[in-house]
Enzyme design. Structure first.
Site, mmCIF file in Angstrom:
data_model
loop_
_atom_site.group_PDB
_atom_site.id
_atom_site.type_symbol
_atom_site.label_atom_id
_atom_site.label_comp_id
_atom_site.label_asym_id
_atom_site.label_seq_id
_atom_site.Cartn_x
_atom_site.Cartn_y
_atom_site.Cartn_z
ATOM 1 N N LYS A 119 -28.645 -40.984 -1.434
ATOM 2 C CA LYS A 119 -29.278 -41.965 -0.554
ATOM 3 C C LYS A 119 -29.248 -43.351 -1.179
ATOM 4 C CE LYS A 119 -32.704 -40.430 1.763
ATOM 5 N NZ LYS A 119 -34.025 -39.873 2.138
ATOM 6 N N ARG A 161 -38.958 -42.546 -0.876
ATOM 7 C CA ARG A 161 -38.194 -41.370 -0.441
ATOM 8 C C ARG A 161 -37.380 -40.810 -1.598
ATOM 9 N NH1 ARG A 161 -37.137 -41.639 5.396
ATOM 10 N NH2 ARG A 161 -37.939 -43.563 6.262
ATOM 11 N N GLY A 172 -35.060 -32.517 3.882
ATOM 12 C CA GLY A 172 -36.433 -32.059 4.043
ATOM 13 C C GLY A 172 -37.004 -31.284 2.878
ATOM 14 N N MET A 221 -37.593 -32.308 -0.295
ATOM 15 C CA MET A 221 -38.479 -33.037 -1.195
ATOM 16 C C MET A 221 -39.295 -34.041 -0.395
ATOM 17 S SD MET A 221 -36.146 -33.369 -4.580
ATOM 18 C CE MET A 221 -34.807 -34.108 -3.671
ATOM 19 N N ARG A 224 -25.162 -41.236 5.270
ATOM 20 C CA ARG A 224 -24.533 -40.277 4.367
ATOM 21 C C ARG A 224 -23.449 -39.561 5.150
ATOM 22 N NH1 ARG A 224 -29.896 -36.504 4.253
ATOM 23 N NH2 ARG A 224 -29.827 -35.849 6.425
ATOM 24 N N HIS A 249 -35.499 -30.592 11.495
ATOM 25 C CA HIS A 249 -35.335 -29.864 10.235
ATOM 26 C C HIS A 249 -34.622 -28.523 10.442
ATOM 27 C CE1 HIS A 249 -36.769 -27.068 7.048
ATOM 28 N NE2 HIS A 249 -36.527 -28.106 6.270
ATOM 29 N N ARG A 301 -9.021 1.338 -4.224
ATOM 30 C CA ARG A 301 -9.877 2.245 -5.007
ATOM 31 C C ARG A 301 -9.715 3.671 -4.481
ATOM 32 N NH1 ARG A 301 -13.911 -2.616 -4.064
ATOM 33 N NH2 ARG A 301 -12.798 -2.365 -2.106
ATOM 34 N N ARG A 339 -5.402 1.730 -7.893
ATOM 35 C CA ARG A 339 -6.153 2.059 -9.115
ATOM 36 C C ARG A 339 -6.390 3.564 -9.164
ATOM 37 N NH1 ARG A 339 -12.105 -0.309 -9.985
ATOM 38 N NH2 ARG A 339 -12.641 1.359 -8.525
ATOM 39 N N GLU A 375 -11.266 -5.062 -18.170
ATOM 40 C CA GLU A 375 -12.653 -5.123 -17.703
ATOM 41 C C GLU A 375 -13.668 -4.897 -18.811
ATOM 42 O OE1 GLU A 375 -13.165 -2.005 -14.719
ATOM 43 O OE2 GLU A 375 -11.373 -1.028 -15.495
ATOM 44 N N SER A 403 -4.862 -6.788 -14.327
ATOM 45 C CA SER A 403 -5.774 -7.209 -13.261
ATOM 46 C C SER A 403 -7.166 -7.279 -13.878
ATOM 47 C CB SER A 403 -5.759 -6.227 -12.098
ATOM 48 O OG SER A 403 -6.671 -6.645 -11.098
ATOM 49 N N GLY A 456 -10.862 -7.094 -13.996
ATOM 50 C CA GLY A 456 -11.977 -6.540 -13.222
ATOM 51 C C GLY A 456 -13.250 -7.267 -13.621
ATOM 52 N N THR A 457 -13.504 -8.396 -12.996
ATOM 53 C CA THR A 457 -14.577 -9.280 -13.468
ATOM 54 C C THR A 457 -15.980 -8.771 -13.162
ATOM 55 O OG1 THR A 457 -14.303 -10.612 -11.455
ATOM 56 C CG2 THR A 457 -13.163 -11.363 -13.450
ATOM 57 N N ASN A 458 -16.119 -7.783 -12.263
ATOM 58 C CA ASN A 458 -17.455 -7.208 -12.034
ATOM 59 C C ASN A 458 -17.940 -6.512 -13.306
ATOM 60 O OD1 ASN A 458 -17.036 -8.052 -9.426
ATOM 61 N ND2 ASN A 458 -16.782 -6.019 -8.575
ATOM 62 N N ASP A 459 -17.144 -5.572 -13.811
ATOM 63 C CA ASP A 459 -17.540 -4.854 -15.030
ATOM 64 C C ASP A 459 -17.460 -5.755 -16.254
ATOM 65 O OD1 ASP A 459 -18.193 -2.568 -13.756
ATOM 66 O OD2 ASP A 459 -16.461 -1.393 -14.388
ATOM 67 N N CYS A 481 -9.322 -8.815 -9.544
ATOM 68 C CA CYS A 481 -9.709 -8.008 -8.381
ATOM 69 C C CYS A 481 -11.221 -7.808 -8.279
ATOM 70 C CB CYS A 481 -8.999 -6.656 -8.391
ATOM 71 S SG CYS A 481 -9.418 -5.647 -9.826
ATOM 72 N N TYR A 509 -2.481 -14.355 -8.917
ATOM 73 C CA TYR A 509 -3.105 -14.073 -7.620
ATOM 74 C C TYR A 509 -4.583 -13.772 -7.809
ATOM 75 C CZ TYR A 509 -2.962 -9.066 -8.798
ATOM 76 O OH TYR A 509 -3.154 -7.855 -9.399
#
Length: 879
Positions: free
Chosen positions: A25, A94, A103, A105, A338, A459, A565, A621, A749, A768, A770-773, A836, A856
């Site tokens: 702002k 403001r 809205g 703050m 804005r 709002h 899977r 897999r 992983e 590949s 395995g970013t979850n594990d 993946c 990829y």
């Protein structure tokens, strides 16, 4: 460096580039003042540096002096003095963070009024009613925001005053009644806070600035930043601006305007305004507003001036702008601008249209396709895929369609009750007269939002559009009373189901059937542009476990499958008994017979998936989860044993479940470790896969198979597993003339696999990640346990900036991905690299994956369009 800057301060670069320092702002107010020379009331910005200093160690000692200096400058520029008993200067205070938080703050208007200056305002304006109306607003707002008073009692006093004089709106309350109301308000302040209402303007100003700083860490602001992924360390700027009055008389007014339609994207200005009102009246939805078209009949010259300013703003920012304006006795003032929030449909339409050019002659401007791509967000794409109703119901009420999409849910009337219902797993529609920032936690969990009052810039409308939540506002026929609402003789109670259509504005009683949304033509245009940018740089695949999922993914633009899977195939009702028979086998013959049966069904599954992705790579897999996951839970069987008893089959299942049970199965006998114990299982899967590929080759298809061995941590482990796979591949391909394309790789992983990727790459054709594990093992978090209980507390207290399961931890897990990629390619230069985990569909994570050189990303089918766009944006951003 100073903490405070006037709007006309001469910065080294255009002010709009200083949003880190001045907030969005403040930067735009300075831009409008010093660059565009628009009619902006004077003022100054207390920077985000000051807020951060305040949050770290309290009010900076030098800040008072800087504010006093800027107030003196403002008084000189405006020819009035703050708190002057004859002709006072009043200011607004403001918030203004770097990123818009509508809205969330606090704002204080009419600051500088006290028992003496209110009389001066009445005299100088010759309007006693206006002066005391401004004072009562200021007392209530200041008391609530700065002094932590309850807001409801002030509203009750105002309503009583209105009823006493028989008025329909606040504007009907006369001066004498407003004077009395001000006295009542001050008494209420003393009663609630134990302190008198402050009379010294500079004390008022410091209190207001400090309140805005404090509001940065209010629960509603923290919740909003968590939802929008805004860093909690940024802080907010505070803008102090000379007041102009839209509530001065009937030649005055206030409004909010957009240079284009933020809901549809149509190149036509739209907005709301009110005669004889202040800005809060418009956005709060307390009074129903008039449109900009209506302004032609009320303020025709102002309307023309406003539209000319809209054109200048669009040309300058080269984007759709959202503005706030006030008319004071026939003069237009611009209070804010804005780049405006918009729906997904509008974002796509504007992005494509603006590449074709807008305006005439020397004023014509357009944006590039690359700029258009950067304008569209993941949420924009997601929202146009929102479901729509497939049938027509009886319309109960109609309001303004504020945010498109259909939603069905149970009615709840408060944010707290909505949040509790959502925690119980219910789908809810939040119904309010109007929403306020206090409702944000209920709005966040709602399937849809419905308000009885308010316009397209209220709002509820602004927040819902920003989040892609279906919303209807201004449904005036709805009368809310306690825990029910009525429309005519129809009553809807808490917990009843309604359906809302945020596109048409229709409210329907009961549950409507829904179908997926139909994206506009610009959806495909944007994604085609994205694909051209991505070509040969970063491919997008899908995680898909069935032929149907694979076909859907290809339809959405997937360029292959990054994760299939195979365990999901085993969990089908007709497969599970066979899997259990294999687990329970007591002889080699019994196990081989069960595996042979599984092989037949697996081949059929693989054929479906490979055919759906014909000519594109498919990563299969091999079995990953521990075997106990295919058996009934031990507790369930023991309870049955103690009550009704177990059959012979169930007794065998209990013994096996206890035998295979592990204290921490996530790091137990799963992945390649399972293959080491039961090599016949992996051999069966590979044979089924190769038979499927051979069958497709006979049908003149082109299967491209990537066999992935999960959870390897050493070169030796992968070499052993690869030898089993290679043995089956060699046997299957022996003598085959038309051989399918087959490669063998692994999932990275675990932290060790990433660190020793150079060794593992010696025996792998691809990685590949395995970013979850990898995230679970790097942090030592069990995702199932921490996400609901611990994660909210960590995010709220700033112990983690982001949920690492939503967006990859760039400097920890992300560094392991970078290290694994570098070391893998140091061994094998052309090693194919992909990801993946669920992060493959997250825009910020995709940016990292591109920077570390992956080939990829792979994500769920419905995230594929988002990944296509995000991959292109990552390439453009890092060019």
């Amino acid at each position: 460096m100073p903490y405070v800057y006037s709007f006309d301060h001469k910065h080294r670069r255009p002010p709009m580039e200083y949003k880190d320092l001045l907030g969005g702002k403040g930067a735009n107010l300075a831009e409008m003042t010093s660059v565009l020379k628009l009619p902006v009331p004077g003022g100054f910005t207390v920077s985000t540096d000051a807020c951060r200093a305040y949050m770290e160690s309290g009010w900076p000692s030098e800040l008072d002096g800087e504010i006093e200096k800027q107030v003196a400058k403002l008084e000189k520029d405006m020819g009035r003095t703050l708190g002057d008993p004859k002709d006072p200067l009043l200011v607004s205070v403001r918030s203004g963070a770097k990123f818009s938080m509508p809205g969330m703050m606090d704002t204080v208007l009419n600051l500088g009024l006290n028992d003496r200056s209110v009389k001066g305002l009445a005299t100088s304006t010759d309007n006693e009613r206006f002066a005391y109306d401004s004072y009562r607003r200021f007392i209530a707002m200041y008391a609530r925001i700065v002094m932590d008073a309850e807001g409801e009692p002030f509203e009750e006093l105002l309503e009583a005053a209105r009823e006493k004089v028989g008025g329909k709106t606040d504007a009907d309350i006369p001066a004498d009644a407003l004077k009395e109301l001000c006295d009542q308000y001050k008494a209420l302040v003393k009663e609630q806070t134990g302190k008198p209402f402050p009379q010294k303007p500079m004390k008022q100003l410091r209190g207001a600035v400090e309140a805005v700083f404090s509001s940065w860490n209010r629960p509603r602001a923290i919740a909003y930043r968590n939802r929008e992924h805004i860093a909690h360390t940024l802080g907010t700027a505070v803008n102090v601006q000379a007041m102009v009055f839209g509530n001065r008389d009937n030649d005055s007014g206030t409004g909010v305007g957009f240079t284009r339609n933020a809901a549809t994207g149509e190149n036509k200005p739209y907005g709301d305004f009110l005669v004889n009102a202040q800005g809060e009246d418009v956005v709060a939805g307390i009074r129903n507003t008039q449109s900009l078209d209506d302004m032609i009949g009320v303020f025709p010259e102002i309307h023309d001036e406003l539209l000319e300013i809209f054109e200048r703003l669009e040309r300058h920012y080269q984007d759709m702008c959202d503005t706030e304006f006030t008319i004071e006795q026939g003069k237009l003032w611009m209070l804010q601008t804005r780049v405006g929030k918009r729906t997904g449909v509008a974002a796509l339409k504007m992005a494509v249209e603006m590449t074709k050019g807008t305006g005439k002659g020397k004023d014509r401007w357009k944006i590039s396709r690359d700029t258009a791509l950067m304008r569209v967000t993941a949420d924009n794409l997601d929202s146009v895929l929102h479901p729509q109703f497939t049938d027509k119901g009886t319309v109960l009420a109609t309001g303004l369609g504020a945010s498109p999409g259909a939603a069905v849910g149970k009615v709840y009337f408060t944010a707290d009750e909505a949040a509790d219902a959502a925690d119980r797993g219910e789908e809810i529609i939040l119904v309010r007269n109007e929403t306020s920032p206090e409702d944000v936690h209920g709005m966040m969990v709602a399937e849809g939002i419905l308000t009885a009052r308010g316009g397209l810039v209220s709002h509820a409308a602004v927040v819902a559009r920003g989040w892609g939540t279906p919303a209807i506002v201004g449904a005036e026929a709805i009368k809310i009373s306690g825990k029910q609402f009525s429309v005519g003789d129809v009553t809807v109670a808490e917990g009843d189901v309604i359906s809302i259509d945020g596109t048409t504005g229709e409210v329907v009683l009961g549950e409507m059937h829904m179908a997926s949304g139909e994206p506009p033509p610009e959806f495909d245009t944007i994604l085609q542009w994205a694909d051209k940018v991505r070509k040969n740089k970063l491919a997008v695949r899908a995680n898909a476990d069935s032929g149907e999922d694979a076909a859907n993914a290809r339809e959405l633009g997937a360029e292959g499958i990054g994760l299939c899977r195979t365990e999901h195939m085993f969990l089908a009702p007709d497969r599970l008994p066979v899997v259990r028979r294999m687990i329970l086998a007591t002889t080699d013959e019994e196990e081989e017979a069960a595996l042979a049966d599984l092989r037949d069904v697996q081949q059929a599954d693989f054929e479906e998936v490979l055919e759906a992705m014909d000519g594109l790579p498919v990563t299969i897999r091999l079995l990953d989860p521990p075997l106990h996951e295919f058996l009934p839970p031990v507790e369930e069987l023991k309870i049955k044993e103690a009550t009704s008893g177990l059959s012979e089959q169930e007794q065998a299942e209990l013994a096996a479940a206890e035998s295979w049970a592990e204290h921490n199965p996530m790091i137990g006998t799963r992945g390649v470790r399972l293959g080491v114990i039961k090599p016949g299982l992996y051999a069966m899967q590979v044979r089924a896969l190769l038979d499927a590929a051979a069958a497709l080759r006979k049908r003149k298809k082109n299967p491209i198979v990537e066999i992935m061995i999960p959870l390897t941590v050493t070169r030796e482990e992968l070499a052993l597993a690869r030898s089993w796979v290679q043995e089956e591949v060699d046997a299957a391909l022996k003598g085959m003339r038309n051989k399918p394309d087959i490669t063998i790789g692994t999932m990275i992983e675990t932290p060790r696999a990433a660190v020793r990727a150079d060794e593992i790459a010696e025996v792998s054709d691809f990685f590949s990640f395995g970013t979850n594990d990898l995230t679970q093992l790097t942090f030592g978090f069990s995702r199932d346990d921490v996400e609901s209980r611990m994660m909210p507390a960590y995010l709220e207290q700033g112990l983690l900036k982001r949920n690492p399961f939503d967006t990859i931890d760039q400097t920890g897990v992300g560094d392991l991905v970078r290290l694994g990629a570098e070391r893998g390619r140091a061994t094998k230069k052309k090693l194919k690299l992909g990801v993946c985990g669920e992060h493959g569909g997250d825009p910020e994570s995709i940016d990292l994956f591109y920077r570390v050189g992956l080939d990829y990303v792979s994500c769920s089918p419905f995230r594929v369009p988002i990944a296509r766009l995000s991959a292109a944006q990552a390439i453009l951003r890092n060019a």
